[in-house]
Each structure stands twice: as C-alpha cells, then as structure tokens.
Design a protein around this motif. Structure first.
Motif, PDB file in Angstrom:
ATOM      1  N   GLY A 104      16.457 -23.006 -22.620  1.00 53.19           N
ATOM      2  CA  GLY A 104      16.872 -21.643 -22.924  1.00 53.19           C
ATOM      3  C   GLY A 104      17.402 -21.502 -24.331  1.00 53.19           C
ATOM      4  N   VAL A 105      18.194 -22.472 -24.780  1.00 48.29           N
ATOM      5  CA  VAL A 105      18.734 -22.419 -26.141  1.00 48.29           C
ATOM      6  C   VAL A 105      17.616 -22.527 -27.164  1.00 48.29           C
ATOM      7  CG1 VAL A 105      20.032 -23.774 -27.840  1.00 48.29           C
ATOM      8  CG2 VAL A 105      21.078 -23.173 -25.665  1.00 48.29           C
ATOM      9  N   ARG A 184      37.534 -22.994 -28.531  1.00 53.44           N
ATOM     10  CA  ARG A 184      37.641 -24.172 -27.682  1.00 53.44           C
ATOM     11  C   ARG A 184      38.667 -23.916 -26.582  1.00 53.44           C
ATOM     12  NH1 ARG A 184      33.684 -25.093 -29.677  1.00 53.44           N
ATOM     13  NH2 ARG A 184      33.008 -26.779 -31.076  1.00 53.44           N
ATOM     14  N   GLY A 185      38.301 -24.290 -25.354  1.00 53.74           N
ATOM     15  CA  GLY A 185      39.265 -24.126 -24.269  1.00 53.74           C
ATOM     16  C   GLY A 185      38.638 -24.334 -22.905  1.00 53.74           C
ATOM     17  N   GLY A 186      39.466 -24.740 -21.953  1.00 46.34           N
ATOM     18  CA  GLY A 186      39.028 -24.855 -20.576  1.00 46.34           C
ATOM     19  C   GLY A 186      37.893 -25.841 -20.394  1.00 46.34           C
ATOM     20  N   THR A 187      36.973 -25.494 -19.504  1.00 40.82           N
ATOM     21  CA  THR A 187      35.864 -26.383 -19.159  1.00 40.82           C
ATOM     22  C   THR A 187      34.503 -25.751 -19.477  1.00 40.82           C
ATOM     23  OG1 THR A 187      35.874 -25.511 -16.895  1.00 40.82           O
ATOM     24  CG2 THR A 187      37.196 -27.483 -17.322  1.00 40.82           C
ATOM     25  N   VAL A 188      34.484 -24.849 -20.442  1.00 46.15           N
ATOM     26  CA  VAL A 188      33.252 -24.131 -20.781  1.00 46.15           C
ATOM     27  C   VAL A 188      32.160 -25.112 -21.198  1.00 46.15           C
ATOM     28  CG1 VAL A 188      32.197 -22.421 -22.302  1.00 46.15           C
ATOM     29  CG2 VAL A 188      34.554 -22.119 -21.515  1.00 46.15           C
ATOM     30  N   ALA A 189      31.002 -25.055 -20.529  1.00 43.02           N
ATOM     31  CA  ALA A 189      29.901 -25.965 -20.841  1.00 43.02           C
ATOM     32  C   ALA A 189      29.251 -25.607 -22.169  1.00 43.02           C
ATOM     33  CB  ALA A 189      28.863 -25.938 -19.722  1.00 43.02           C
ATOM     34  N   GLY A 190      29.217 -24.325 -22.496  1.00 42.73           N
ATOM     35  CA  GLY A 190      28.646 -23.916 -23.777  1.00 42.73           C
ATOM     36  C   GLY A 190      28.209 -22.466 -23.765  1.00 42.73           C
ATOM     37  N   GLU A 191      28.711 -21.699 -24.716  1.00 43.05           N
ATOM     38  CA  GLU A 191      28.308 -20.303 -24.869  1.00 43.05           C
ATOM     39  C   GLU A 191      28.025 -20.039 -26.342  1.00 43.05           C
ATOM     40  OE1 GLU A 191      31.183 -17.646 -23.253  1.00 43.05           O
ATOM     41  OE2 GLU A 191      30.926 -18.360 -21.198  1.00 43.05           O
ATOM     42  N   HIS A 192      26.896 -19.389 -26.613  1.00 42.28           N
ATOM     43  CA  HIS A 192      26.510 -19.092 -27.990  1.00 42.28           C
ATOM     44  C   HIS A 192      25.984 -17.669 -28.096  1.00 42.28           C
ATOM     45  CE1 HIS A 192      26.383 -23.499 -27.841  1.00 42.28           C
ATOM     46  NE2 HIS A 192      26.689 -23.435 -29.123  1.00 42.28           N
ATOM     47  N   SER A 193      26.423 -16.965 -29.118  1.00 44.20           N
ATOM     48  CA  SER A 193      25.918 -15.629 -29.407  1.00 44.20           C
ATOM     49  C   SER A 193      25.610 -15.529 -30.893  1.00 44.20           C
ATOM     50  CB  SER A 193      26.950 -14.548 -29.034  1.00 44.20           C
ATOM     51  OG  SER A 193      27.143 -14.503 -27.637  1.00 44.20           O
ATOM     52  N   VAL A 194      24.469 -14.944 -31.193  1.00 44.95           N
ATOM     53  CA  VAL A 194      24.102 -14.659 -32.588  1.00 44.95           C
ATOM     54  C   VAL A 194      24.070 -13.147 -32.732  1.00 44.95           C
ATOM     55  CG1 VAL A 194      22.412 -14.974 -34.416  1.00 44.95           C
ATOM     56  CG2 VAL A 194      22.746 -16.775 -32.699  1.00 44.95           C
ATOM     57  N   THR A 204      22.604  -8.453 -30.359  1.00 41.62           N
ATOM     58  CA  THR A 204      23.260  -9.690 -29.958  1.00 41.62           C
ATOM     59  C   THR A 204      22.326 -10.499 -29.070  1.00 41.62           C
ATOM     60  OG1 THR A 204      25.452  -8.655 -30.027  1.00 41.62           O
ATOM     61  CG2 THR A 204      25.253 -10.730 -28.833  1.00 41.62           C
ATOM     62  N   LEU A 205      22.053 -11.720 -29.488  1.00 38.47           N
ATOM     63  CA  LEU A 205      21.237 -12.653 -28.708  1.00 38.47           C
ATOM     64  C   LEU A 205      22.167 -13.743 -28.189  1.00 38.47           C
ATOM     65  CD1 LEU A 205      18.233 -12.985 -31.204  1.00 38.47           C
ATOM     66  CD2 LEU A 205      18.407 -11.472 -29.220  1.00 38.47           C
ATOM     67  N   SER A 206      22.184 -13.955 -26.881  1.00 43.28           N
ATOM     68  CA  SER A 206      23.178 -14.858 -26.295  1.00 43.28           C
ATOM     69  C   SER A 206      22.571 -15.813 -25.287  1.00 43.28           C
ATOM     70  CB  SER A 206      24.282 -14.057 -25.594  1.00 43.28           C
ATOM     71  OG  SER A 206      24.959 -13.214 -26.492  1.00 43.28           O
ATOM     72  N   HIS A 207      23.279 -16.923 -25.106  1.00 38.86           N
ATOM     73  CA  HIS A 207      22.933 -17.899 -24.076  1.00 38.86           C
ATOM     74  C   HIS A 207      24.217 -18.482 -23.514  1.00 38.86           C
ATOM     75  CE1 HIS A 207      22.000 -21.945 -22.497  1.00 38.86           C
ATOM     76  NE2 HIS A 207      20.878 -21.394 -22.100  1.00 38.86           N
TER      77      HIS A 207
END
Length: 242
Positions: A104-105, A184-194, A204-207
C-alpha cells in the motif's frame, strides 16, 4: 517454494517476517541474530531478508555477494555510504532496498510521484508521519521514500528541498520546500500523509498501517520476486509492476 534466510530474525520485524514466510508457503531456513556472522549459513538460502541495523549492512551485503544470492534490505536509517555499498553489491547480485515494504505504501509513493509531477511549485508539499515511541530514526524511511518521490517528480534533489527543522522564527515558507513533521508515541505501527496545499484547496494522500504484518508480507513477496533476477538494483515498484 523458496528457502528464506532472515537477518535480525529475533527482532519484532524478524519475527513477523518468519510468520509471513510460513503464511506464504515458503520455508524459514536460517536466521541470524544481532552480532551473528551470516556467512556460514547464508548459502543455505534462495534469498535473504535483512531488517537488522545500518551498522551490519556492509557485512550482510558481503555475505550475500559471497553466496551469490539476492537480498532484500528493509533496514532504515541508512546514510550515503550504505547506498554506495548497495550499489556495489548490485553489480554481483539482485538487491532490493526500500524504506517500506508495504504494498500500500509503495502504491502511495506512485500516487505522490504522479501528483507532484502534475502540480507546480505553487503547491506546497508537507509530509506528516507518526510511529511508536520505540522508533529510533526520524523522519522515517517511509517519509523519506515519499519525499524522494515528490522531489524526483519535480526535478530536484530532496536534500536541497527538505525542510525538517522548523523551530522559532523561521520566516515564510520557501517556495518548493518539502516539509517533514515527525510524531512519536504509543504503539502506532505507522501513519503517513502527504499534503499538497494550494491556494484555497488541499489534496491529502494517506496510508495507515494497522499491524507490522503488512510490512512482513510485502517483504516476503518482494524477496520471493527477486529470486532468479539478474544482478541490479530493484524497488518495490518493480514487484508491483508500476
């Protein structure tokens, strides 16, 4: 089915990759833990996956070249000398290096590249990423991957356009800059927005990654795809046929 070697197999990603290997019907042949020498055992594999550390990359590439087997490198936090080593190894074996193995990324990277190529510099680009509190590098390898896509689409070097140190009286935003913000924080596996911000409109393009298994499955797919390829540098876009 392929015989896999995993460098860094006792880490969180290594364990997830081992699970994904079994899930895909392949065999987890051997694993190398931190500080271990991959040379004696790496020749037992059809392909090796490296999610260890930047300090170990040169040794791992040397072992893969000696054995003549392809390697997928998902280690983040790489510097210029690491990329030189990757290019040298690619003269002998197939090498796939990426800041993110999620399918997806990598599709998101393609969309970012397409969008940046169509919109002019009057559209500001900002990249926002968030990961768990234990992540040690910033911006993330994925954020840099997305930034590289945007920069290349605009015909500039990311190192020239990158703006990741805003603090205090920074002045107006310079045209053409590609901004980065890190959370940075918690247990977030990964979030990205352009974010493409134009005059009175935004795109906004996000994953969002819900579990690191998405990276493990992508790594296994990419590594299996490498088997039998000619020596050279490859990317996840090649695996996806983009």
């Amino acid at each position: 089915m392929a015989q896999f070697g995993v460098i860094g197999h006792k880490g969180r990603m290594g364990q997830a990759i081992a699970e994904a290997i079994a899930e895909a019907g392949h065999t987890f042949q051997v694993g190398v833990d931190q500080g271990g020498d991959p040379k004696p055992i790496i020749g037992q594999c059809d392909v090796v996956v490296d999610f260890s550390s930047p300090d170990a990359l040169a040794r791992n590439l040397e072992a893969a070249c000696s054995a003549g087997i392809p390697i997928l490198v998902g280690t983040t936090g790489l510097e210029q000398d690491h990329f030189v080593a990757l290019a040298e190894a690619a003269n002998s074996i197939p090498v796939l290096q990426t800041g993110n193995t999620s399918l997806g990324v990598n599709l998101l990277e393609h969309l970012v590249r397409e969008t940046a190529s169509k919109l002019g510099p009057e559209w500001d680009i900002e990249i926002l990423e968030m990961h768990h509190r234990m992540k040690v590098d910033a911006p993330s390898g994925t954020a840099k991957l997305l930034g590289e896509a945007a920069a290349e689409a605009r015909g500039v070097k990311l190192s020239d356009a990158m703006d990741s140190g805003r603090h205090g009286q920074t002045g107006a935003r310079r045209e053409g800059a590609i901004g980065f913000a890190t959370l940075r924080g918690g247990t977030v596996a990964g979030e990205h927005s352009v974010i493409f911000a134009g005059a009175e409109e935004r795109i906004t393009l996000s994953h969002s990654a819900e579990n690191r298994m998405i990276f493990a499955r992508g790594a296994v797919r990419g590594a299996a795809w490498l088997i039998g390829k000619e020596p050279g540098r490859y990317a996840m876009k090649d695996v996806l046929g983009l």
